[in-house]
Scaffold this active site. Structure first.
Site, mmCIF file in Angstrom:
data_model
loop_
_atom_site.group_PDB
_atom_site.id
_atom_site.type_symbol
_atom_site.label_atom_id
_atom_site.label_comp_id
_atom_site.label_asym_id
_atom_site.label_seq_id
_atom_site.Cartn_x
_atom_site.Cartn_y
_atom_site.Cartn_z
ATOM 1 C CG ASP A 236 -8.858 -3.909 -2.965
ATOM 2 O OD1 ASP A 236 -10.442 -4.177 -2.552
ATOM 3 O OD2 ASP A 236 -7.974 -3.478 -3.188
ATOM 4 C CG HIS B 63 -1.619 0.596 0.859
ATOM 5 N ND1 HIS B 63 -1.626 2.067 1.118
ATOM 6 C CD2 HIS B 63 -3.498 0.691 0.838
ATOM 7 C CE1 HIS B 63 -3.427 2.773 1.447
ATOM 8 N NE2 HIS B 63 -3.680 1.876 0.593
HETATM 9 N N1 CMC Z 1 4.066 -7.572 -4.871
HETATM 10 C C1 CMC Z 1 5.660 -7.211 -5.235
HETATM 11 N N2 CMC Z 1 6.224 -6.529 -5.108
HETATM 12 C C2 CMC Z 1 5.268 -5.301 -4.481
HETATM 13 C C3 CMC Z 1 3.844 -4.949 -4.517
HETATM 14 C C4 CMC Z 1 3.704 -6.186 -4.426
HETATM 15 N N3 CMC Z 1 2.480 -6.558 -4.555
HETATM 16 N N4 CMC Z 1 3.611 -4.315 -4.115
HETATM 17 C C5 CMC Z 1 5.021 -3.342 -3.470
HETATM 18 N N5 CMC Z 1 6.223 -3.906 -3.681
HETATM 19 C C6 CMC Z 1 7.741 -3.269 -4.065
HETATM 20 C C7 CMC Z 1 7.241 -2.877 -5.273
HETATM 21 O O1 CMC Z 1 7.846 -3.899 -7.108
HETATM 22 C C8 CMC Z 1 8.677 -1.906 -5.831
HETATM 23 O O2 CMC Z 1 9.861 -2.527 -5.439
HETATM 24 P P1 CMC Z 1 11.278 -1.507 -5.458
HETATM 25 O O3 CMC Z 1 11.332 -0.800 -4.546
HETATM 26 O O4 CMC Z 1 12.592 -2.447 -5.536
HETATM 27 O O5 CMC Z 1 10.822 -1.012 -6.742
HETATM 28 C C9 CMC Z 1 8.495 -1.459 -4.322
HETATM 29 O O6 CMC Z 1 7.507 -2.890 -3.161
HETATM 30 C C10 CMC Z 1 7.764 -0.565 -3.484
HETATM 31 O O7 CMC Z 1 6.676 -0.455 -4.048
HETATM 32 P P2 CMC Z 1 6.324 0.637 -5.048
HETATM 33 O O8 CMC Z 1 4.931 -0.028 -6.095
HETATM 34 O O9 CMC Z 1 6.736 1.610 -5.648
HETATM 35 O O10 CMC Z 1 4.638 1.270 -4.470
HETATM 36 P P3 CMC Z 1 3.393 2.363 -4.619
HETATM 37 O O11 CMC Z 1 3.307 3.589 -3.512
HETATM 38 O O12 CMC Z 1 3.637 3.197 -5.665
HETATM 39 O O13 CMC Z 1 2.337 1.278 -4.902
HETATM 40 C C11 CMC Z 1 0.595 -0.632 -4.462
HETATM 41 C C12 CMC Z 1 1.262 0.959 -3.912
HETATM 42 C C13 CMC Z 1 -0.323 -1.137 -3.770
HETATM 43 C C14 CMC Z 1 0.278 -0.312 -6.023
HETATM 44 C C15 CMC Z 1 1.921 -1.779 -4.778
HETATM 45 O O14 CMC Z 1 1.819 -2.845 -3.543
HETATM 46 C C16 CMC Z 1 0.908 -2.830 -5.210
HETATM 47 O O15 CMC Z 1 0.862 -2.323 -6.925
HETATM 48 N N6 CMC Z 1 0.956 -3.897 -4.881
HETATM 49 C C17 CMC Z 1 -0.221 -4.754 -5.530
HETATM 50 C C18 CMC Z 1 -1.536 -4.353 -6.048
HETATM 51 C C19 CMC Z 1 -3.080 -4.297 -5.030
HETATM 52 O O16 CMC Z 1 -3.539 -5.126 -3.701
HETATM 53 N N7 CMC Z 1 -3.997 -2.385 -4.664
HETATM 54 C C20 CMC Z 1 -4.667 -2.250 -4.024
HETATM 55 C C21 CMC Z 1 -4.342 -1.672 -3.283
HETATM 56 S S1 CMC Z 1 -4.559 -1.293 -1.532
HETATM 57 C C22 CMC Z 1 -7.059 -0.743 -2.130
HETATM 58 C C23 CMC Z 1 -7.055 0.307 -2.870
HETATM 59 O O17 CMC Z 1 -6.006 1.104 -3.000
HETATM 60 O O18 CMC Z 1 -7.691 0.579 -3.832
#
Ligand code: CMC
Length: 430
Positions: free
Chosen positions: A365, A307
């Site tokens: 989720d 998140h």
């Molecule tokens: N699985 C594997 N690696 C992950 C995941 C994951 N679910 N989420 C984040 N990471 C890694 C990502 O690769 C990155 O690594 P690095 O620093 O080496 O590049 C690091 O963690 C930070 O991730 P980010 O994508 O830069 O973080 P963000 O804040 O931009 O994105 C997120 C947050 C929720 C989009 C992301 O964690 C994600 O894609 N999660 C899976 C989709 C998900 O469950 N979404 C629902 C979010 S909660 C409800 C809502 O908002 O609707």
């Protein structure tokens, strides 16, 4: 510690004091509104990781401590003691209602549940297998064509009517989309039923036989809606605010929010989680999928994990996981392979160094789809259910934005990396 100003030293050695603003709780913010005018530079923050887009009194999140509060009330207390309609009143009006205020609000929502009959024609035009989020966004966008008697955003009464219509009619639109996918006749709302009871009957009743409402299912939905009701400046809510900031009508702004919610990084994740768990299949495959999620050359991510704001745990996920246990037991489900697999996957991921180091925990989720599935709601409807809960948050934020006398159109700037000026070359000389 709070301070009055943040001193900026530019490369020419000139100083500028940027005012610092303190919220009721949470980190201070540096007010950079004068920066471009006085220094000729913009700030650069793709994804708005360190940028506050507005001031708001609605919802507070402390991502380090796993705190979520609506109008100051911890979500755990609201989940334990309140109802979705009471929480909706709270989000829209700022305070918990008195008994008579709640009764009046409930009555108003119950009497706005029907759609203009002409709107049902839209569903005849969609393909039988159209995704319900596509239908939801399109039909909500069309509401401005039906309810233009009350679109004056400067009129507080019109703003109230809009919020009531969105909250009351979204379940009816969602049920119509579900019935189209099922090939069953549309079921009209019943105003003698509570919000979630009515939703269940619109989804699952058929004209051929009586339908008995399952109170356990209605309670479970109510709780899920409370947990989804608002989440400050998330992607879809920011989209609603941005679209609405131009003065666009609020139904169009909500339709834009629904479109933003659909993405798998946002509300679409609940659908993606169930698809992922089905693909994993059984516990013996968990290790393989965790490795895939860690592999930077593999685009696979563990859906329902991570998140932007929560770096400890998502309080909503904890409540929903507990509820999964209770609901599956109440519904008499002994065989819960998907839930068992989810619990096992959570355990493996939480012990993995990669997930620990990056503070990746299950989010809202991860478990919600398991509840929707136990209630008989198909996977393609999961994000629609999220939208129904979030609709009141979107409405509350739109109202707050539009009522702000200092409100301006949202218009970010950019770091331009394209070509410098060049001259047009006639086509025969390229
Ligand atoms: N699985 C594997 N690696 C992950 C995941 C994951 N679910 N989420 C984040 N990471 C890694 C990502 O690769 C990155 O690594 P690095 O620093 O080496 O590049 C690091 O963690 C930070 O991730 P980010 O994508 O830069 O973080 P963000 O804040 O931009 O994105 C997120 C947050 C929720 C989009 C992301 O964690 C994600 O894609 N999660 C899976 C989709 C998900 O469950 N979404 C629902 C979010 S909660 C409800 C809502 O908002 O609707």
């Amino acid at each position: 510690m709070s301070q009055d100003a943040f001193r900026l030293l530019n490369p020419d050695g000139k100083e500028m004091d940027l005012p610092v603003r303190s919220g009721t709780i949470g980190p201070d913010v540096i007010d950079i509104a004068r920066l471009y005018r006085e220094q000729g530079v913009f700030t650069y923050d793709p994804g708005y990781v360190s940028t506050g887009s507005c001031a708001s009194e609605i919802t507070f999140i402390d991502g380090e401590k796993g705190v979520l509060m609506y109008r100051g009330y911890p979500v755990e207390q609201l989940a334990a003691h309140s109802s979705f309609l009471e929480v909706s009143y709270l989000l829209l009006h700022g305070n918990l209602p008195t008994a008579s205020e709640l009764e009046g609000f409930d009555r108003t929502i119950r009497t706005h549940t029907m759609l203009n009959e002409g709107m049902l024609n839209f569903f005849k035009g969609f393909r039988y297998d159209a995704h319900p989020m596509a239908m939801l966004s399109a039909v909500v966008g069309s509401m401005s064509a039906y309810y233009h008697d009350s679109l004056d955003a400067s009129n507080p009464e019109h703003r109230d009517i809009f919020a009531h219509r969105i909250l009351a009619k979204l379940p009816t639109i969602a049920a119509a989309a579900y019935k189209l996918n099922k090939g069953q006749p549309f079921i009209y709302p019943r105003n003698d039923l509570s919000y979630c009871e009515n939703m269940l009957q619109m989804f699952f009743a058929v004209p051929a036989e009586p339908y008995e409402i399952d109170e356990v299912a209605a309670e479970a939905l109510d709780l899920l809606f409370i947990l989804h009701a608002d989440h400050e400046q998330n992607c879809s809510t920011s989209t609603v605010r941005m679209a609405g900031s131009s003065g666009a009508n609020p139904y169009s702004a909500i339709a834009a929010g629904i479109a933003a919610l659909w993405g798998p990084a946002h509300g679409g994740a609940n659908e993606a989680v169930l698809e992922m768990l089905e693909e994993i299949g059984d516990a013996s495959q968990i290790g393989k999928y965790v490795k895939k999620a860690i592999d930077k050359n593999d685009p696979f991510r563990l859906m329902g994990f991570g998140h932007r704001v929560y770096k400890n745990f998502d309080p909503r996920a904890t409540i929903i996981r507990d509820m999964c246990h209770k609901l599956l037991a109440k519904l008499g489900r002994q065989d819960t392979p998907i839930f068992d697999l989810a619990l096992e996957l959570e355990q493996v991921a939480l012990k993995d160094d990669y997930f620990i180091e990056k503070n990746l925990y299950p989010n809202v989720d991860f478990y919600s789809g398991i509840i929707y599935r136990a209630l008989g709601i198909p996977t393609s409807m999961f994000t629609v259910m999220f939208a129904l809960g979030r609709s009141v948050g979107w409405a509350a934020h739109w109202r707050e934005m539009i009522a702000d006398p200092k409100g301006r159109i949202s218009r970010p700037r950019q770091l331009y990396l394209g070509p410098e000026q060049r001259d047009y070359v006639p086509i025969e000389k390229r």
